[in-house]
Write a protein that holds these residues in place. Structure first.
Motif, short mmCIF file in Angstrom:
data_model
loop_
_atom_site.label_atom_id
_atom_site.label_comp_id
_atom_site.label_asym_id
_atom_site.label_seq_id
_atom_site.Cartn_x
_atom_site.Cartn_y
_atom_site.Cartn_z
N LEU A 403 0.83 -1.21 0.00
CA LEU A 403 0.00 0.00 0.00
C LEU A 403 0.87 1.25 0.00
O LEU A 403 0.46 2.30 -0.53
CB LEU A 403 -0.92 -0.01 1.23
CG LEU A 403 -1.82 1.21 1.44
CD1 LEU A 403 -2.75 1.42 0.25
CD2 LEU A 403 -2.63 1.06 2.73
N VAL A 414 -9.10 3.57 2.94
CA VAL A 414 -8.36 2.50 2.26
C VAL A 414 -9.28 1.33 1.92
O VAL A 414 -9.19 0.75 0.83
CB VAL A 414 -7.18 2.03 3.14
CG1 VAL A 414 -6.49 0.82 2.51
CG2 VAL A 414 -6.19 3.17 3.34
N TYR A 418 -9.85 -0.11 -1.74
CA TYR A 418 -9.50 -1.50 -2.01
C TYR A 418 -10.66 -2.23 -2.68
O TYR A 418 -10.49 -2.92 -3.70
CB TYR A 418 -9.11 -2.19 -0.70
CG TYR A 418 -9.09 -3.70 -0.78
CD1 TYR A 418 -8.22 -4.38 -1.63
CD2 TYR A 418 -9.95 -4.45 0.01
CE1 TYR A 418 -8.20 -5.76 -1.69
CE2 TYR A 418 -9.94 -5.83 -0.04
CZ TYR A 418 -9.07 -6.48 -0.89
OH TYR A 418 -9.07 -7.85 -0.95
N TYR A 423 -6.39 -0.44 -5.68
CA TYR A 423 -5.08 -1.03 -5.38
C TYR A 423 -4.90 -2.38 -6.06
O TYR A 423 -3.93 -3.09 -5.77
CB TYR A 423 -4.91 -1.20 -3.86
CG TYR A 423 -5.18 0.06 -3.07
CD1 TYR A 423 -4.50 1.24 -3.35
CD2 TYR A 423 -6.12 0.06 -2.04
CE1 TYR A 423 -4.75 2.39 -2.62
CE2 TYR A 423 -6.38 1.21 -1.31
CZ TYR A 423 -5.69 2.37 -1.60
OH TYR A 423 -5.94 3.51 -0.88
#
Length: 442
Positions: A403, A414, A418, A423
């Motif tokens: 990350l 996050v 995700y 990501y």
């Protein structure tokens, strides 16, 4: 043991070299200036990704490396070929060597241990440490250059460090023993969980853990179990003799073609009075029994088969986690979220992050689909360097990304990013195919 880095190449879907790094960015030298390795490393590390992206392959590579140290000079010798799992989707990788490198700290001293294996056996092996300010080579082995220092009698398919594990007089014995003793793994497979629960029953019987520990762990999870005990039953002699014969047959089938056949001793003859020395054949069957809150006096206790998947999963994870926290070392958990509530995941990871609980610097590396621990709702605040994502490219090769490599605002959600694929590591779904299957005519 404190793990610094693990590097692997050519293991299952990990065709290209990848490294999981547990060191903090503040560590810029061979050793921390203040000597505090715990402060220079992370206690937790999460591997996230979609199904079949290589999370389990990465953890399997770690398990393979430690298993090779433990077993390559003993049980692995019964196999005719070197046990390995190279990338299988192209012929070049199937022929190439696989590489495994562990960087770790023992008693404040940095070490690096690595080996390469191919179909013939061990191609390279090395161990070095940092006794003062620079690297010192303690073990060097190279098949092509015919180098083996220190001189050791080993077969092509065993590691020198594995041989040292079984010889206390070896100068490498302590390193091998510490690596094996201070590593544990929790797998999601049902067969593993059954074996782990059987081990817990044996630990209760031997006093390695006590009933109060187990009951406290169950209370922590708010499962409703008020008491735990073990039940023991002797295996009949004839049944043990039959098991002995079965295991001997298996060993004979797996023995190398040039193995020397050994005649059994008189006490090994298979009759009703057979005395078993094989440690894998337990003479006592033990099982856990659970009493639940609200049960009346006539209600029999529950066996583990009566318990929920969540109870089984929690016990299989919580007991080795407790042991690791008490003694230090490394715990690897595949699919930590399997059958566990996110709050239990949070609780477990929080214990490793809390220095007042984790006094011995124990570490946990886990894989998960669950994004809760990445969200603002989680009480476990993971740094970007503690979060890794797996994804597969068009060639079926697993790629590993931290990350920390992604540019993001410090207040970014996050978990949301995700799940939306920012990501990578998320499955590429095809809902139209499912719709077509449902509506198609037979």
């Amino acid at each position: 043991m404190i793990l610094l880095r693990f590097t692997v190449r050519n293991h299952k879907s990990l065709r290209d070299e990848v490294t999981v790094d547990l060191t903090r960015t503040s560590l810029r030298t061979l050793q921390p200036r203040d000597g505090n390795w715990t402060a220079a490393t992370y206690r937790t590390c999460g591997i996230f990704g979609g199904n079949a992206t290589g999370k389990s392959a990465l953890l399997d590579a770690m398990v393979y490396a430690f298993s090779a140290i433990r077993d390559s000079s003993t049980s692995w010798q019964a196999s005719r070929t070197m046990q390995r799992a190279p990338f299988r989707l192209d012929p070049a990788s199937r022929e190439k060597a696989s590489t495994y490198v562990l960087e770790f700290v023992l008693d404040g001293r940095r070490h690096e241990y690595g080996f390469e294996v191919d179909a013939r056996g061990v191609a390279r092996e090395w161990l070095r440490d940092v006794p003062s300010s620079r690297w010192r080579m303690r073990l060097e082995r190279d098949r092509d250059d015919r180098v083996l220092r220190p001189s050791t009698q080993v077969t092509d398919r065993e590691l020198v460090l594995s041989r040292a594990l079984h010889f206390p007089q070896s100068p490498l014995h302590d390193v091998a023993r510490r690596l094996v003793d201070e590593f544990d793994v929790v797998l999601v497979k049902d067969s593993y969980r059954e074996a782990r629960l059987s081990m817990i029953a044996d630990m209760l019987a031997s006093g390695a853990i006590d009933v109060d520990d187990l009951q406290a762990l169950l209370r922590i999870a708010d499962i409703g179990v008020t008491a735990v005990r073990i039940e023991e039953q002797d295996l009949p002699q004839a049944f043990r003799a039959a098991l002995a014969q079965f295991h001997r047959s298996l060993r004979a089938a797996d023995s190398p073609a040039d193995a020397v056949e050994v005649e059994p001793d008189a006490e090994d003859e298979l009759d009703s009075d057979d005395q078993l020395d094989d440690p894998v054949l337990e003479q006592v069957v033990r099982r856990l029994l659970f009493t639940h809150a609200g049960a009346d006096e006539d209600c029999p206790p529950f066996s583990i088969q009566d318990e929920s998947d969540g109870t089984v999963a929690w016990l299989a994870i919580a007991v080795p986690a407790l042991e690791t926290l008490r003694r230090g070392g490394l715990l690897v958990v595949d699919e930590l979220d399997a059958s566990l509530h996110p709050h239990l995941m949070d609780l477990l990871l929080g214990a490793f992050e809390d220095q007042t609980i984790n006094e011995h610097g124990a570490q946990i590396i886990f894989s998960s689909h669950e994004s809760y621990v990445l969200s603002p709702l989680s009480t476990t605040a993971l740094d970007p360097e503690q979060v890794w994502f797996t994804d597969k490219n068009a060639d079926g090769v697993t790629e590993l990304t931290s990350l920390a490599e992604f540019h993001r605002h410090r207040d970014a959600n996050v978990a949301k990013r995700y799940l939306t694929g920012r990501y990578g590591g998320t499955p590429r779904l095809a809902p139209s195919l499912l719709s077509a299957l449902v509506t198609s005519e037979t």
